[in-house]
Design a protein around this motif. Structure first.
Motif, PDB file in Angstrom:
ATOM      1  N   LEU A  21       0.824  -1.202   0.000  1.00 33.13           N
ATOM      2  CA  LEU A  21       0.000   0.000   0.000  1.00 33.13           C
ATOM      3  C   LEU A  21       0.860   1.255   0.000  1.00 33.13           C
ATOM      4  O   LEU A  21       1.904   1.302   0.653  1.00 33.13           O
ATOM      5  N   GLY A  22       0.401   2.274  -0.718  1.00 30.39           N
ATOM      6  CA  GLY A  22       1.009   3.583  -0.601  1.00 30.39           C
ATOM      7  C   GLY A  22       0.477   4.292   0.626  1.00 30.39           C
ATOM      8  O   GLY A  22      -0.513   3.873   1.227  1.00 30.39           O
ATOM      9  N   ALA A  23       1.109   5.380   1.012  1.00 30.10           N
ATOM     10  CA  ALA A  23       0.605   6.164   2.137  1.00 30.10           C
ATOM     11  C   ALA A  23      -0.667   6.894   1.726  1.00 30.10           C
ATOM     12  O   ALA A  23      -0.837   7.261   0.563  1.00 30.10           O
ATOM     13  N   PRO A  24      -1.605   7.117   2.646  1.00 31.18           N
ATOM     14  CA  PRO A  24      -2.820   7.864   2.305  1.00 31.18           C
ATOM     15  C   PRO A  24      -2.474   9.306   1.968  1.00 31.18           C
ATOM     16  O   PRO A  24      -1.562   9.897   2.551  1.00 31.18           O
ATOM     17  N   ALA A  25      -3.204   9.885   1.013  1.00 28.22           N
ATOM     18  CA  ALA A  25      -2.944  11.252   0.575  1.00 28.22           C
ATOM     19  C   ALA A  25      -4.244  12.049   0.550  1.00 28.22           C
ATOM     20  O   ALA A  25      -5.277  11.546   0.116  1.00 28.22           O
ATOM     21  N   ARG A  26      -4.187  13.283   1.011  1.00 30.05           N
ATOM     22  CA  ARG A  26      -5.336  14.171   0.967  1.00 30.05           C
ATOM     23  C   ARG A  26      -5.410  14.860  -0.395  1.00 30.05           C
ATOM     24  O   ARG A  26      -4.387  15.225  -0.955  1.00 30.05           O
ATOM     25  N   ASP A  27      -6.633  15.048  -0.905  1.00 29.02           N
ATOM     26  CA  ASP A  27      -6.797  15.689  -2.205  1.00 29.02           C
ATOM     27  C   ASP A  27      -8.201  16.287  -2.260  1.00 29.02           C
ATOM     28  O   ASP A  27      -8.957  16.221  -1.281  1.00 29.02           O
ATOM     29  N   VAL A  28      -8.574  16.873  -3.399  1.00 31.52           N
ATOM     30  CA  VAL A  28      -9.929  17.370  -3.632  1.00 31.52           C
ATOM     31  C   VAL A  28     -10.374  16.898  -5.006  1.00 31.52           C
ATOM     32  O   VAL A  28      -9.549  16.642  -5.893  1.00 31.52           O
ATOM     33  N   ASP A  29     -11.696  16.782  -5.204  1.00 31.93           N
ATOM     34  CA  ASP A  29     -12.214  16.370  -6.497  1.00 31.93           C
ATOM     35  C   ASP A  29     -12.427  17.588  -7.395  1.00 31.93           C
ATOM     36  O   ASP A  29     -12.013  18.715  -7.059  1.00 31.93           O
ATOM     37  N   ASP A  30     -13.064  17.390  -8.541  1.00 32.47           N
ATOM     38  CA  ASP A  30     -13.254  18.470  -9.512  1.00 32.47           C
ATOM     39  C   ASP A  30     -14.121  19.604  -8.974  1.00 32.47           C
ATOM     40  O   ASP A  30     -14.063  20.732  -9.468  1.00 32.47           O
ATOM     41  N   ARG A  31     -14.935  19.303  -7.969  1.00 33.45           N
ATOM     42  CA  ARG A  31     -15.801  20.327  -7.378  1.00 33.45           C
ATOM     43  C   ARG A  31     -15.182  20.981  -6.150  1.00 33.45           C
ATOM     44  O   ARG A  31     -15.832  21.791  -5.484  1.00 33.45           O
ATOM     45  N   GLY A  32     -13.952  20.593  -5.844  1.00 33.61           N
ATOM     46  CA  GLY A  32     -13.286  21.153  -4.677  1.00 33.61           C
ATOM     47  C   GLY A  32     -13.630  20.470  -3.380  1.00 33.61           C
ATOM     48  O   GLY A  32     -13.232  20.931  -2.305  1.00 33.61           O
ATOM     49  N   GLU A  33     -14.365  19.341  -3.448  1.00 34.26           N
ATOM     50  CA  GLU A  33     -14.726  18.597  -2.248  1.00 34.26           C
ATOM     51  C   GLU A  33     -13.552  17.728  -1.794  1.00 34.26           C
ATOM     52  O   GLU A  33     -12.878  17.110  -2.626  1.00 34.26           O
ATOM     53  N   PRO A  34     -13.304  17.636  -0.492  1.00 36.73           N
ATOM     54  CA  PRO A  34     -12.164  16.849  -0.013  1.00 36.73           C
ATOM     55  C   PRO A  34     -12.348  15.359  -0.235  1.00 36.73           C
ATOM     56  O   PRO A  34     -13.461  14.833  -0.118  1.00 36.73           O
ATOM     57  N   LEU A  35     -11.296  14.681  -0.585  1.00 38.04           N
ATOM     58  CA  LEU A  35     -11.269  13.231  -0.686  1.00 38.04           C
ATOM     59  C   LEU A  35      -9.858  12.758  -0.331  1.00 38.04           C
ATOM     60  O   LEU A  35      -8.923  13.550  -0.253  1.00 38.04           O
ATOM     61  N   ASN A  36      -9.746  11.470  -0.115  1.00 37.70           N
ATOM     62  CA  ASN A  36      -8.446  10.873   0.195  1.00 37.70           C
ATOM     63  C   ASN A  36      -8.166   9.759  -0.802  1.00 37.70           C
ATOM     64  O   ASN A  36      -9.088   9.087  -1.284  1.00 37.70           O
ATOM     65  N   ARG A  37      -6.901   9.561  -1.098  1.00 47.37           N
ATOM     66  CA  ARG A  37      -6.497   8.557  -2.077  1.00 47.37           C
ATOM     67  C   ARG A  37      -5.454   7.607  -1.469  1.00 47.37           C
ATOM     68  O   ARG A  37      -4.671   7.990  -0.597  1.00 47.37           O
ATOM     69  N   MET A  38      -5.464   6.372  -2.000  1.00 44.71           N
ATOM     70  CA  MET A  38      -4.451   5.387  -1.621  1.00 44.71           C
ATOM     71  C   MET A  38      -4.303   4.397  -2.766  1.00 44.71           C
ATOM     72  O   MET A  38      -5.272   4.107  -3.471  1.00 44.71           O
ATOM     73  N   SER A  39      -3.105   3.891  -2.970  1.00 42.79           N
ATOM     74  CA  SER A  39      -2.853   2.909  -4.022  1.00 42.79           C
ATOM     75  C   SER A  39      -2.386   1.590  -3.415  1.00 42.79           C
ATOM     76  O   SER A  39      -1.928   1.544  -2.273  1.00 42.79           O
ATOM     77  N   MET A  40      -2.526   0.522  -4.195  1.00 42.31           N
ATOM     78  CA  MET A  40      -2.032  -0.796  -3.800  1.00 42.31           C
ATOM     79  C   MET A  40      -1.271  -1.403  -4.969  1.00 42.31           C
ATOM     80  O   MET A  40      -1.767  -1.442  -6.090  1.00 42.31           O
ATOM     81  N   ASP A  41      -0.061  -1.877  -4.711  1.00 42.03           N
ATOM     82  CA  ASP A  41       0.762  -2.526  -5.723  1.00 42.03           C
ATOM     83  C   ASP A  41       0.340  -3.982  -5.824  1.00 42.03           C
ATOM     84  O   ASP A  41       0.735  -4.809  -5.000  1.00 42.03           O
ATOM     85  N   ILE A  42      -0.487  -4.310  -6.829  1.00 37.65           N
ATOM     86  CA  ILE A  42      -0.966  -5.691  -6.927  1.00 37.65           C
ATOM     87  C   ILE A  42       0.112  -6.611  -7.480  1.00 37.65           C
ATOM     88  O   ILE A  42      -0.016  -7.829  -7.421  1.00 37.65           O
TER      89      ILE A  42
END
Length: 207
Positions: A21-42
């Motif tokens: 897993l990657g570390a969790p990251a804070r971001d925003v969507d196209d409308r400026g609403e907050p979201l969080n992202r994370m990746s997994m190396d399958i």
């Protein structure tokens, strides 16, 4: 949650490293609403996901990201534990690699916890799974961490149940046994909720 009491949330925890897993990251969507992202190396799971269902490891990805989404709004509370985790696997096989990507949003928040939802997609953009978590805030003294006692990480391609030191015991009632393992315990000493889900799904999909 594996990230409860995590002092620097941009660092990867032992469980995140173990499951690619990657570390969790804070971001925003196209409308400026907050979201969080994370990746997994399958690629770290097995060389070929076309023949094997790895739906269990999605619980680890979703538990970490969904928990982070609630944990990040804890305010003065010390940490978070997963009270309920729901995972709906849409595409259990033939994921297109090398990475799964998840996005999570907060649904509701109270003084004692909150709920969040997430979607997981593979590298081709196909929807793999969705998830929902309810987490409870906790107030406990932070235990002293001793990283010197951590066991070695497994080689890539090892079955998920073997990763976490689990075994299947046959008898009047078949059960999955997962021994104490600091690699998959959170900072409060509890077993990572997603790892428990991984163990159970591994049991159900075992030939």
């Amino acid at each position: 949650m594996s990230i409860a009491h995590e002092p620097v949330v941009t660092d990867r925890t032992a469980t995140q490293r173990l499951f690619g897993l990657g570390a969790p990251a804070r971001d925003v969507d196209d409308r400026g609403e907050p979201l969080n992202r994370m990746s997994m190396d399958i690629g770290a799971l097995a060389p070929n996901t076309a023949r094997t269902a790895y739906g269990g490891v999605l619980a680890v990805l979703l538990d970490d990201l969904l928990g982070f989404t609630v944990w990040d709004r804890r305010g003065i509370r010390d940490g978070l534990v997963t009270a309920e985790l729901s995972v709906d696997v849409v595409t259990p096989r033939r994921w297109q690699g090398p990475t799964l990507r998840a996005e999570s949003r907060l649904l509701a928040l109270s003084a004692d916890g909150g709920t969040s939802t997430a979607r997981v997609q593979d590298s081709a953009g196909a929807l793999i799974a969705t998830g929902t978590l309810w987490g409870n805030f906790v107030d406990l003294p932070a235990p002293g961490a001793d990283g010197s006692a951590l066991p070695d990480f497994p080689e890539p391609g090892v079955a998920p149940l073997d990763w976490i030191g689990g075994r299947i015991e046959d008898g009047p009632g078949v059960r999955v046994v997962v021994p104490a393992n600091p690699l998959v315990a959170n900072k409060l000493g509890f077993m990572h909720g997603g790892v428990q889900g991984c163990a159970m799904i591994s049991r159900r999909t075992r030939p």
